[in-house]
Design an enzyme around this catalytic site. Sequence first.
Site, PDB file in Angstrom:
ATOM      1  N   ASP A   1       0.743  -1.092   0.083  1.00 55.69           N
ATOM      2  CA  ASP A   1      -0.001   0.000   0.017  1.00 55.69           C
ATOM      3  C   ASP A   1       0.756   1.241   0.105  1.00 55.69           C
ATOM      4  O   ASP A   1       0.543   2.297  -0.695  1.00 55.69           O
ATOM      5  CB  ASP A   1      -1.137  -0.261   0.964  1.00 55.69           C
TER       6      ASP A   1
ATOM      7  N   SER B 250      -8.633  -4.121  11.700  1.00 53.57           N
ATOM      8  CA  SER B 250      -9.167  -2.522  11.325  1.00 53.57           C
ATOM      9  C   SER B 250     -10.210  -2.388  12.116  1.00 53.57           C
ATOM     10  O   SER B 250     -11.363  -1.609  11.411  1.00 53.57           O
ATOM     11  CB  SER B 250      -9.474  -2.295   9.991  1.00 53.57           C
TER      12      SER B 250
ATOM     13  N   SER C 279     -10.377   0.295  13.866  1.00 55.22           N
ATOM     14  CA  SER C 279     -10.441   1.888  14.079  1.00 55.22           C
ATOM     15  C   SER C 279     -10.914   2.380  12.848  1.00 55.22           C
ATOM     16  O   SER C 279     -11.856   3.402  12.771  1.00 55.22           O
ATOM     17  CB  SER C 279      -9.060   2.391  14.274  1.00 55.22           C
TER      18      SER C 279
ATOM     19  N   GLU D 196      -7.471   9.621  11.115  1.00 55.97           N
ATOM     20  CA  GLU D 196      -6.584   8.796  11.785  1.00 55.97           C
ATOM     21  C   GLU D 196      -5.289   9.539  11.857  1.00 55.97           C
ATOM     22  O   GLU D 196      -4.410   9.530  12.531  1.00 55.97           O
ATOM     23  CB  GLU D 196      -6.635   7.363  11.338  1.00 55.97           C
TER      24      GLU D 196
ATOM     25  N   ASP E 291      -8.029   0.218   4.559  1.00 56.10           N
ATOM     26  CA  ASP E 291      -8.695  -0.161   5.673  1.00 56.10           C
ATOM     27  C   ASP E 291      -9.932   0.495   5.491  1.00 56.10           C
ATOM     28  O   ASP E 291     -11.230  -0.153   5.619  1.00 56.10           O
ATOM     29  CB  ASP E 291      -7.998  -0.036   6.907  1.00 56.10           C
TER      30      ASP E 291
END
Length: 386
Positions: A38, A129, A131, A163, A175
């Site tokens: 990523d 994930s 969050s 985030e 995510d």
Amino acid sequence: MSELIQNVKTSFEQVLGYAPSHIIQAPGRVNLIGEHTDYNDGFVLPCAINYQTVVAAAKREDNIVRVVSVDYGNAVDEFDITQAITFQQDKMWANYIRGVVKCLLARGYSFTGADISVSGNVPQGAGLSSSAALEVVIGQTFKVLFNLEISQAEIALNGQQAENEFVGCNCGIMDQMISAEGRENHAMLLDCRSLETESVSMPEEMAVVIINSNKKRGLVDSEYNTRRQQCEEAARIFGVKALRDVTIEQFNEKVAELDEMVAKRARHVITENDRTVEAAQALRAHDMKRMGELMAESHASMRDDFEITVKEIDTLVEIVKEVIGDQGGVRMTGGGFGGCIVALVPPALVDDVKATVAAKYQAATGLKESIYVCQAKDGAGLVEVL
């Protein structure tokens, strides 16, 4: 999910004193293939899973946001959206919500506050994930309550921004994007550079089995940062923006000029990108034999070139592989140094996998695994209007 819905409704009514108007959910996710690609502008292939974060909500007209966290003993956070929205040292859970609201306002969306009760069953600390599911479900809640003209992709980007900038944790976009845009019985091929997504159909009924090694993850942050620097160094040597732009042929021509460690890291990323694109084709064709081979190659590359697996994870992968043979696939998933493996398992073999892991893993490692049998599910959305 019905238990979660009941919990958020009950807590909303008990703490806030009236009934909510809407139920909204956003799922956790697992990445089937495409690890550490990523931040190299590459490809990932996650799917959303049937563990989610659920909200009961109602709109307010006085610019106040009140949030009840069922999972933290009905703790309450309250803030005024016309005042500066600040970071709360003593209520970490609340910062994800504050960050999402602050970023939505900064993007120009207008709304007048809300009452929210939230609960989730995405296992925390397992790399699934939780969050991102929280960030996405809060964005989705304001979209639903106020009919905001916001795309699912922007809900994801807004969550990532919250985030990164408000909570202060560096994360990629995968995510949030899969939580916002997932589809039932599909994985999602995500181009982390262009943010283009492609739905990839999976064999229906194929179980997505996630097994947490319960190995405490040490060194994760420092090792992650080292890997990231090594990838950036390799990209510099190749004269490209990111390793996404290097083909395996170009790599092989220049490999002698690279530091051995940097070469291994780069080779993982370059081959993993190719594997991820091919895996999407294999999955779409329901060719589980090829999918299994690609997942096995991915695991070997993470073990030998990227060096992010540990003995416990390798043991789990071997145990599962013995059971499923070429009828599915298995590999480590997530950042590494512990955490989880993911396996695509035909339904008829799920019980065998569970029994074999129970019989062998603890005996080999001294640790007890946690197993989550999932299906690929829809991304975030409205569950019901009450």
